[in-house]
Design a protein around this motif. Structure first.
Motif, mmCIF file in Angstrom:
data_model
loop_
_atom_site.group_PDB
_atom_site.id
_atom_site.type_symbol
_atom_site.label_atom_id
_atom_site.label_comp_id
_atom_site.label_asym_id
_atom_site.label_seq_id
_atom_site.Cartn_x
_atom_site.Cartn_y
_atom_site.Cartn_z
ATOM 1 N N LEU A 49 0.821 -1.210 0.000
ATOM 2 C CA LEU A 49 0.000 0.000 0.000
ATOM 3 C C LEU A 49 0.854 1.259 0.000
ATOM 4 O O LEU A 49 0.440 2.307 -0.519
ATOM 5 N N LYS A 50 2.050 1.169 0.541
ATOM 6 C CA LYS A 50 2.941 2.329 0.588
ATOM 7 C C LYS A 50 3.439 2.745 -0.792
ATOM 8 O O LYS A 50 3.928 3.869 -0.965
ATOM 9 N N PRO A 54 -1.071 8.753 -1.138
ATOM 10 C CA PRO A 54 -1.394 8.922 0.281
ATOM 11 C C PRO A 54 -2.653 8.151 0.660
ATOM 12 O O PRO A 54 -3.635 8.136 -0.082
ATOM 13 N N ASN A 55 -2.603 7.481 1.797
ATOM 14 C CA ASN A 55 -3.740 6.711 2.309
ATOM 15 C C ASN A 55 -4.189 5.601 1.356
ATOM 16 O O ASN A 55 -5.357 5.212 1.352
ATOM 17 N N LYS A 81 -6.879 0.786 3.037
ATOM 18 C CA LYS A 81 -6.165 0.581 4.291
ATOM 19 C C LYS A 81 -6.549 -0.751 4.891
ATOM 20 O O LYS A 81 -7.619 -1.307 4.621
ATOM 21 N N GLU A 82 -5.664 -1.257 5.728
ATOM 22 C CA GLU A 82 -5.969 -2.442 6.511
ATOM 23 C C GLU A 82 -6.640 -2.015 7.808
ATOM 24 O O GLU A 82 -6.201 -1.078 8.467
ATOM 25 N N ASP A 83 -7.722 -2.723 8.174
ATOM 26 C CA ASP A 83 -8.298 -2.563 9.500
ATOM 27 C C ASP A 83 -8.443 -3.951 10.120
ATOM 28 O O ASP A 83 -7.874 -4.924 9.594
ATOM 29 N N GLU A 84 -9.176 -4.062 11.197
ATOM 30 C CA GLU A 84 -9.260 -5.350 11.879
ATOM 31 C C GLU A 84 -9.981 -6.408 11.044
ATOM 32 O O GLU A 84 -9.821 -7.607 11.290
ATOM 33 N N ARG A 85 -10.733 -5.979 10.059
ATOM 34 C CA ARG A 85 -11.496 -6.919 9.251
ATOM 35 C C ARG A 85 -10.752 -7.369 7.999
ATOM 36 O O ARG A 85 -10.822 -8.531 7.608
ATOM 37 N N GLY A 86 -10.085 -6.444 7.343
ATOM 38 C CA GLY A 86 -9.409 -6.788 6.100
ATOM 39 C C GLY A 86 -8.912 -5.557 5.372
ATOM 40 O O GLY A 86 -8.570 -4.545 5.990
ATOM 41 N N LEU A 87 -8.878 -5.652 4.048
ATOM 42 C CA LEU A 87 -8.436 -4.538 3.215
ATOM 43 C C LEU A 87 -9.651 -3.708 2.814
ATOM 44 O O LEU A 87 -10.415 -4.083 1.922
ATOM 45 N N PHE A 88 -9.826 -2.572 3.494
ATOM 46 C CA PHE A 88 -10.947 -1.674 3.234
ATOM 47 C C PHE A 88 -10.570 -0.726 2.101
ATOM 48 O O PHE A 88 -9.467 -0.188 2.054
#
Length: 244
Positions: A49-50, A54-55, A81-88
């Motif tokens: 993702l980097k 941005p973001n 972005k990654e969150d607790e569930r997955g790739l949002f």
């Protein structure tokens, strides 16, 4: 290296408040064993993702992984972005083009509810757990694009059943364990069955006029979503390589 694709059967929301043509959803979810026997781990997308904006902005969004057709490039991510569930992902579709506008219409109507992503495996490993048996952990991935797809990846159940049965035997061989004659015969039979499936799908491709999957550019642009024959072919090839 062949680019891989993976589909998530999860509803996307086309009612994002920020503007026309926007939707949100998950291109991948963490921790669940999918139909291919893979589990994506948290952090798998972090480095990749980097490489975008941005973001996580600027990831290309296609219809059905059609990277061979510029008219199927229907938008890009505003955020990923990654969150607790997955790739949002938060996506802006280009509604000034027919394909983008039609895709958004289908999303709003709830007629299309799935997302998929194209990737390369940077780091992964075959592991075993008490609950899930053997599976392949995807620990670090390079993401190339995300797609809106009408139907999830064909599971090719016969090939997958052979793969699942053979993975345990293959894992024992690679770990240096002494494998009983019966188990070795099972593994040899699995490879033979997969080669037979590969030969069958090759014949079907020729009969249908489908081009050889290895000659496509990009390699997996059509392998998962457009037709079940190339899907079976690619899956059989990958499985044989993993077992040998």
């Amino acid at each position: 290296m062949t680019v891989k694709t993976k589909t998530v059967d999860i509803e996307v929301k086309a009612d994002a408040p920020d503007g026309e043509g926007q939707f949100t959803g998950y291109a991948s979810v963490f921790g669940n064993k999918d139909s291919y026997g893979d589990v994506v781990l948290p952090g798998a997308f972090a480095e990749s993702l980097k490489t975008f904006g941005p973001n996580g902005s600027g990831i290309p969004v296609y219809w059905r992984h059609r990277m061979d057709d510029p008219y199927m490039l229907i938008g890009q991510t505003i955020e990923a972005k990654e969150d607790e569930r997955g790739l949002f992902v938060h996506v802006q579709l280009d509604t000034s083009i027919n394909n983008g506008a039609q895709t958004y219409k289908l999303l709003k109507a709830g007629l299309v509810k799935q997302m998929s992503f194209a990737y390369d495996v940077v780091e992964g490993a075959l592991v075993e757990s008490e609950n899930d048996g053997y599976y392949y952990e995807l620990r670090k991935l390079t993401i190339h694009e995300v797609s809106v797809v009408p139907v999830g990846a064909n599971q090719e159940t016969e090939i997958l059943a052979v793969k699942s049965a053979a993975l345990a035997v293959a894992a024992g061989v690679k770990a240096g364990q002494i494998v009983p004659t019966e188990a070795r015969e099972d593994l040899e039979g699995a490879i033979t069955a997969l080669k037979g499936a590969l030969a069958t799908t090759t014949d079907q491709e020729k009969a249908a006029g489908t081009p050889d999957a290895k000659d496509e550019e990009p390699p997996a642009a059509k392998s998962e979503e457009q037709t079940t024959v190339p899907a079976a072919r690619a899956l059989a090839e990958a499985t044989i390589q993993g077992l040998l």
